[in-house]
Design a protein around this motif. Structure first.
Motif, mmCIF file in Angstrom:
data_model
loop_
_atom_site.group_PDB
_atom_site.id
_atom_site.type_symbol
_atom_site.label_atom_id
_atom_site.label_comp_id
_atom_site.label_asym_id
_atom_site.label_seq_id
_atom_site.Cartn_x
_atom_site.Cartn_y
_atom_site.Cartn_z
ATOM 1 N N VAL A 156 4.250 10.792 -2.727
ATOM 2 C CA VAL A 156 5.570 10.284 -2.960
ATOM 3 C C VAL A 156 6.183 9.675 -1.881
ATOM 4 O O VAL A 156 6.827 8.458 -1.624
ATOM 5 C CB VAL A 156 6.727 11.467 -3.624
ATOM 6 N N ARG A 157 5.921 10.175 -0.549
ATOM 7 C CA ARG A 157 6.237 9.516 0.720
ATOM 8 C C ARG A 157 5.847 8.181 0.963
ATOM 9 O O ARG A 157 6.364 7.211 1.557
ATOM 10 C CB ARG A 157 5.968 10.387 1.920
ATOM 11 N N ALA A 158 4.423 8.303 0.654
ATOM 12 C CA ALA A 158 3.688 6.917 0.678
ATOM 13 C C ALA A 158 4.122 5.875 -0.297
ATOM 14 O O ALA A 158 4.201 4.768 0.249
ATOM 15 C CB ALA A 158 2.184 7.294 0.558
ATOM 16 N N LEU A 159 4.793 6.257 -1.481
ATOM 17 C CA LEU A 159 5.073 5.354 -2.317
ATOM 18 C C LEU A 159 6.289 4.852 -1.852
ATOM 19 O O LEU A 159 6.741 3.481 -1.706
ATOM 20 C CB LEU A 159 5.104 6.025 -3.749
ATOM 21 N N LEU A 160 7.156 5.569 -1.309
ATOM 22 C CA LEU A 160 8.792 5.079 -0.969
ATOM 23 C C LEU A 160 8.354 4.250 0.235
ATOM 24 O O LEU A 160 9.121 3.273 0.372
ATOM 25 C CB LEU A 160 9.409 6.134 -0.485
ATOM 26 N N ALA A 161 7.493 4.529 0.942
ATOM 27 C CA ALA A 161 7.445 3.678 2.186
ATOM 28 C C ALA A 161 6.813 2.490 1.984
ATOM 29 O O ALA A 161 7.017 1.391 2.691
ATOM 30 C CB ALA A 161 6.251 4.333 3.322
ATOM 31 N N LEU A 286 5.529 -1.016 -10.041
ATOM 32 C CA LEU A 286 5.098 0.452 -9.586
ATOM 33 C C LEU A 286 3.590 0.196 -9.414
ATOM 34 O O LEU A 286 3.054 0.776 -8.073
ATOM 35 C CB LEU A 286 5.124 1.458 -10.365
ATOM 36 N N LYS A 287 2.855 -0.324 -10.158
ATOM 37 C CA LYS A 287 1.379 -0.518 -9.867
ATOM 38 C C LYS A 287 1.218 -1.447 -8.437
ATOM 39 O O LYS A 287 0.218 -1.129 -7.785
ATOM 40 C CB LYS A 287 0.637 -1.334 -10.945
ATOM 41 N N LYS A 288 1.903 -2.281 -8.243
ATOM 42 C CA LYS A 288 1.921 -3.375 -7.103
ATOM 43 C C LYS A 288 2.226 -2.386 -5.962
ATOM 44 O O LYS A 288 1.241 -2.578 -4.853
ATOM 45 C CB LYS A 288 2.886 -4.307 -6.998
ATOM 46 N N TYR A 289 3.118 -1.588 -5.922
ATOM 47 C CA TYR A 289 3.302 -0.626 -4.503
ATOM 48 C C TYR A 289 2.177 0.369 -4.599
ATOM 49 O O TYR A 289 1.801 0.716 -3.560
ATOM 50 C CB TYR A 289 4.708 0.085 -4.806
ATOM 51 N N ARG A 290 1.749 0.867 -5.738
ATOM 52 C CA ARG A 290 0.784 1.898 -5.786
ATOM 53 C C ARG A 290 -0.324 1.384 -5.062
ATOM 54 O O ARG A 290 -1.300 1.961 -4.221
ATOM 55 C CB ARG A 290 0.399 2.330 -7.098
#
Length: 369
Positions: A156-161, A286-290
């Protein structure tokens, strides 16, 4: 008991025999001077069109789309294999499911195929498109539920960053061609949505359906009106998410400053054109950020809701049920996955045996004194 002419072939004899049976069958259909209700002959396309029209009128858009997608496969298969609508039966459904399985479809998909087929033909029977549902006593096999991925705190931290990193030209040079205002718009809006999903355990449809009037920053609460159960609920929000929403509202006001007041529909999270966001398109976001954060593909919008509910359940099950909008605690428990470290800590805090042993030791000391 009728005798057939000896010069008839076996095929002709069979046809003649069937014709002799039609007269008694027609007589059975009569009931005095009146005829039993005559069911109209419908094709797959006609029946499906009527069924989907009823779904669109009485059910949620997602439910209508679900039946449309699932049943389109069945109708296509029936047309390809020359299975008429009136002759479709349990064996035909078995053939359809076997072919779907051979094409690589999962057991969960096959379960949904069978459920939709049963619901569709039952509706056709109730609305006089069929005399009876051929799948009325068909037993649908329950698919084994695969283990659902639970994101970790690091995920979750990595996703928000990744949201900030993606729109930063220093870490992602490809976005330098986008105007600064556009980068800020998408960064702050998407960060507020993802953080809001984590903070409130909302479904993505509920989050995107929020309006500016539904959020009260001073009281730190929001009212969710577009819920799955169609019952609104008011839930608390954190100071961190309230501050994030304040930042986004400033960006929103700049984006909508040239829009007449009457044309602003009031959605909290808007698209670049000022309209309501689409859930499907945000899934692509979301897939793009992931991908940018090199995270597993098992992280979905629903897994973020699971992550949040699991955190809430560890403190209080009833509180988690209310915030999640579940009518039954059994549904809330489906989302939970208590890690061994948490169970060990709780076990240590309760100290069942420790309390018993300590009490007995204290009693012995008192007796010695």
């Amino acid at each position: 008991g009728r005798r057939l002419p000896p010069n008839l072939t076996s095929k002709q004899a069979l046809i003649t025999f069937v014709d002799t049976l039609r007269i008694p069958l027609r007589n059975l259909m009569t009931k005095g001077p009146q005829q039993v209700t005559d069911f109209t002959s419908s094709s797959w396309a006609e029946a499906l069109r009527e069924f989907l029209l009823n779904m669109e009128a009485t059910r949620a858009p997602k439910t209508h789309r679900y039946y449309k997608v699932q049943l389109a496969q069945l109708v296509r298969w029936a047309d390809t294999n020359d299975v008429s609508f009136s002759d479709f039966g349990k064996r035909d459904l078995d053939r359809f499911l076997v072919e779907r399985a051979k094409s690589g479809k999962s057991q969960v998909t096959l379960h949904h195929d069978a459920i939709c087929a049963k619901a569709f033909l039952a509706w056709c029977s109730r609305n006089d498109l069929l005399k009876r549902s051929p799948l009325a006593d068909y037993q649908v096999r329950n698919a084994a539920k695969p283990p659902m991925y639970m994101p970790t705190d690091e995920d979750v931290r990595a996703l928000l960053a990744a949201i900030h990193g993606y729109w930063n030209t220093a870490t992602n040079p490809d976005v330098r061609y986008n105007p600064s205002a556009k980068r800020i718009f998408h960064r702050d809006r998407n960060y507020a949505i993802i953080l809001g999903l984590l903070d409130t355990a909302c479904r993505i449809g509920e989050m995107i359906s929020l309006k500016v009037d539904d959020i009260r920053l001073e009281q730190r609460s929001i009212t969710i009106r577009e819920s799955k159960g169609r019952e609104s609920r008011t839930i608390p929000i954190s100071a961190e998410w309230a501050a994030t929403v304040e930042v986004w509202l400033k960006v929103r006001r700049r984006a909508m400053k040239n829009v007449p007041i009457g044309e602003d529909e009031g959605w909290l999270f808007i698209s670049e054109t000022g309209s309501r966001l689409d859930e499907g398109r945000f899934l692509k976001v979301l897939k793009k950020y992931r991908a940018f954060a090199n995270l597993t593909g098992k992280i979905t919008l629903h897994s973020l809701r699971r992550f949040s509910i699991n955190k809430l359940v560890k403190h209080n099950l009833l509180m988690a049920q209310i915030i999640a909008g579940h009518k039954d605690t059994k549904t809330t428990l489906i989302y939970t996955k208590l890690d061994p470290e948490f169970v060990r800590d709780m076990h240590g805090q309760v100290g069942v045996v420790r309390g018993i042993v300590t009490t007995k030791a204290a009693e012995k000391r008192k007796r010695l004194v």
